[in-house]
Design a protein around this motif. Structure first.
Motif, PDB file in Angstrom:
ATOM      1  N   ASN A  57      -1.165  47.372 -30.634  1.00  0.00           N
ATOM      2  CA  ASN A  57      -0.242  48.376 -31.186  1.00  0.00           C
ATOM      3  C   ASN A  57      -0.937  49.658 -31.669  1.00  0.00           C
ATOM      4  O   ASN A  57      -0.330  50.448 -32.390  1.00  0.00           O
ATOM      5  CB  ASN A  57       0.582  47.791 -32.341  1.00  0.00           C
ATOM      6  CG  ASN A  57       1.491  46.668 -31.872  1.00  0.00           C
ATOM      7  OD1 ASN A  57       2.063  46.747 -30.781  1.00  0.00           O
ATOM      8  ND2 ASN A  57       1.620  45.630 -32.683  1.00  0.00           N
ATOM      9  N   ARG A  58      -2.161  49.886 -31.247  1.00  0.00           N
ATOM     10  CA  ARG A  58      -2.857  51.121 -31.591  1.00  0.00           C
ATOM     11  C   ARG A  58      -3.254  51.841 -30.303  1.00  0.00           C
ATOM     12  O   ARG A  58      -3.800  51.227 -29.376  1.00  0.00           O
ATOM     13  CB  ARG A  58      -4.105  50.838 -32.429  1.00  0.00           C
ATOM     14  CG  ARG A  58      -3.797  50.200 -33.778  1.00  0.00           C
ATOM     15  CD  ARG A  58      -5.064  49.986 -34.584  1.00  0.00           C
ATOM     16  NE  ARG A  58      -5.727  51.260 -34.879  1.00  0.00           N
ATOM     17  CZ  ARG A  58      -6.878  51.347 -35.547  1.00  0.00           C
ATOM     18  NH1 ARG A  58      -7.506  50.246 -35.952  1.00  0.00           N
ATOM     19  NH2 ARG A  58      -7.401  52.530 -35.781  1.00  0.00           N
ATOM     20  N   TYR A  64      -2.258  51.090 -25.135  1.00  0.00           N
ATOM     21  CA  TYR A  64      -2.294  50.597 -26.514  1.00  0.00           C
ATOM     22  C   TYR A  64      -2.972  49.231 -26.547  1.00  0.00           C
ATOM     23  O   TYR A  64      -2.746  48.382 -25.669  1.00  0.00           O
ATOM     24  CB  TYR A  64      -0.881  50.468 -27.086  1.00  0.00           C
ATOM     25  CG  TYR A  64      -0.180  51.784 -27.321  1.00  0.00           C
ATOM     26  CD1 TYR A  64      -0.123  52.344 -28.603  1.00  0.00           C
ATOM     27  CD2 TYR A  64       0.417  52.479 -26.271  1.00  0.00           C
ATOM     28  CE1 TYR A  64       0.523  53.559 -28.821  1.00  0.00           C
ATOM     29  CE2 TYR A  64       1.054  53.683 -26.477  1.00  0.00           C
ATOM     30  CZ  TYR A  64       1.111  54.215 -27.761  1.00  0.00           C
ATOM     31  OH  TYR A  64       1.752  55.423 -27.964  1.00  0.00           O
TER      32      TYR A  64
END
Length: 302
Positions: A162-163, A159
C-alpha cells in the motif's frame, strides 16, 4: 469627385466577400458518453441559403448531415444550429475527423470547408497485472501492468504494501517504466517480499488491479548439492549394472532358441543344446569319426 469614386469602389469591394468557412475549435476533446460540439461558421458573398453538409473522414468518406437531415448512426442523436453540430453521448466509434462543407452556387467562390477532429477520452479500466507468487533470491524478476483501453494512454504506478514505489530513487534495487508498466528487480532479495499492485491513470480517471503477494525465498544450497550427489550415484549404479551384465554375457546368450540348418539331403532340426555340445566337443580337441553309410551285401559262391 475623385473621393466619391474611390469610396464607391471600396464599398463594392467590401461587399464582394466569397464564401468562407471556419471553426472556433478545430480540435475537440470530450470524455466518453458526454456531448461534443463541432463548430462550423461560414460567411457568403451573395447566397443567403447555402447548402450545408457534414462528412466523416475515415478510410472511407461517410455522410453525417446531408439533405438537411442527419443520416446513419447520427440520426436521432445530433442537432444542428447554423452549421454547428452537437453530438450527444459520444463513444469511441464517433472519434475521428469531420469536415464541414458549405456550398454557395451564387457566390464567385462556390465552396468552402473546414475540418474538426474529435477525440473521445476514455479512463483506464482495471489493468491486467502479472505478479509472480514466488521467486528465489538473486534472480531477476519482472512485474507487468497493462491497460488496453485508456485514451490518452495511461501511465503506471506500482505499490508495495500500500505504499507507492518511487520511480526514481537513488540506490534502488528496482526500475520502473511508467509508460510500459514494467517493474524490474535485477536481483531480488528477501526484503522485496510483500504485496504488490499497480495503478493505471490518465487525465480522465484511474483504476488499479487487486494486490498479489510475492514471496522471496533463499536458495537451499544443501538441497541442491544433495540432489546432484544422488543423481551422480544413480548414474554410476546404472553404468555398473550395464558393465556387469555385459561382462557375464547376458547380452550375447541365446537361451531356448532353435535353428534350421540346411543339409545336402534336406533340412535337419538342431536344438541349441546340441549346438552347445558340439562347440564343447570342438573346443576339447576331440571329434567323433563320421559314420559311413554302407549297404549289406552277400557273396555267392559260384
Amino acid at each position: 469627385m475623385f473621393v466619391s469614386v474611390a469610396l464607391l469602389i471600396l464599398i463594392q469591394s467590401a461587399a464582394v466577400v466569397p464564401v468562407t468557412v471556419t471553426s472556433r475549435s478545430p480540435q475537440v476533446q470530450v470524455e466518453e458518453f458526454s456531448d461534443a460540439e463541432l463548430s462550423c461558421e461560414f460567411r457568403t458573398e451573395k447566397d443567403n441559403n447555402p447548402r450545408i453538409e457534414w462528412k466523416k473522414i475515415d478510410k472511407d468518406v461517410s455522410f453525417v448531415y446531408y439533405g438537411s437531415r442527419f443520416v446513419g448512426p447520427f440520426q436521432g442523436r445530433a442537432e444542428i444550429e447554423g452549421a454547428t453540430v452537437r453530438l450527444r453521448r459520444v463513444t469511441q466509434a464517433d472519434a475521428g475527423k469531420f469536415r464541414c462543407e458549405v456550398s454557395a452556387p451564387q457566390d464567385s467562390v462556390t465552396l468552402g470547408e473546414t475540418n474538426v477532429t474529435l477525440t473521445v477520452l476514455v479512463p483506464p479500466q482495471m489493468p491486467s497485472c502479472d505478479v509472480p507468487s514466488s521467486a528465489l533470491t538473486g534472480s531477476q524478476v519482472e512485474l507487468r501492468c497493462r491497460d488496453q483501453h485508456s485514451i490518452p494512454p495511461a501511465v503506471y504506478t506500482w505499490y508495495k504494501d500500500n505504499r507507492a514505489l518511487p520511480i526514481r530513487q537513488p540506490n534502488a534495487t528496482y526500475t520502473i517504466d511508467e509508460f510500459s508498466g514494467v517493474l524490474t528487480f535485477q536481483t531480488v532479495s528477501r526484503a522485496d517480499t510483500g504485496q504488490y499492485y499497480c495503478e493505471a491513470r490518465n487525465r480522465v480517471g484511474s483504476s488499479q488491479c487487486p494486490g498479489t503477494h510475492m514471496q522471496i525465498d533463499d536458495l537451499n544450497v544443501a538441497a541442491v548439492i544433495s540432489g546432484v550427489v544422488i543423481l551422480a550415484l544413480l548414474v554410476l549404479l546404472c553404468a555398473f549394472g550395464v558393465f556387469y551384465a555385459h561382462r557375464h554375457g547376458y547380452f550375447s546368450r541365446h537361451r531356448g532358441r532353435s535353428f534350421w540348418i540346411p543339409q545336402c539331403h534336406g533340412a535337419a532340426h538342431i536344438s541349441s543344446q546340441n549346438l552347445h555340445r558340439t562347440e564343447h566337443t570342438q573346443n576339447s580337441g576331440y571329434s567323433h569319426p563320421p559314420k559311413e553309410d554302407f549297404k549289406h551285401t552277400q557273396s555267392f559262391m559260384l
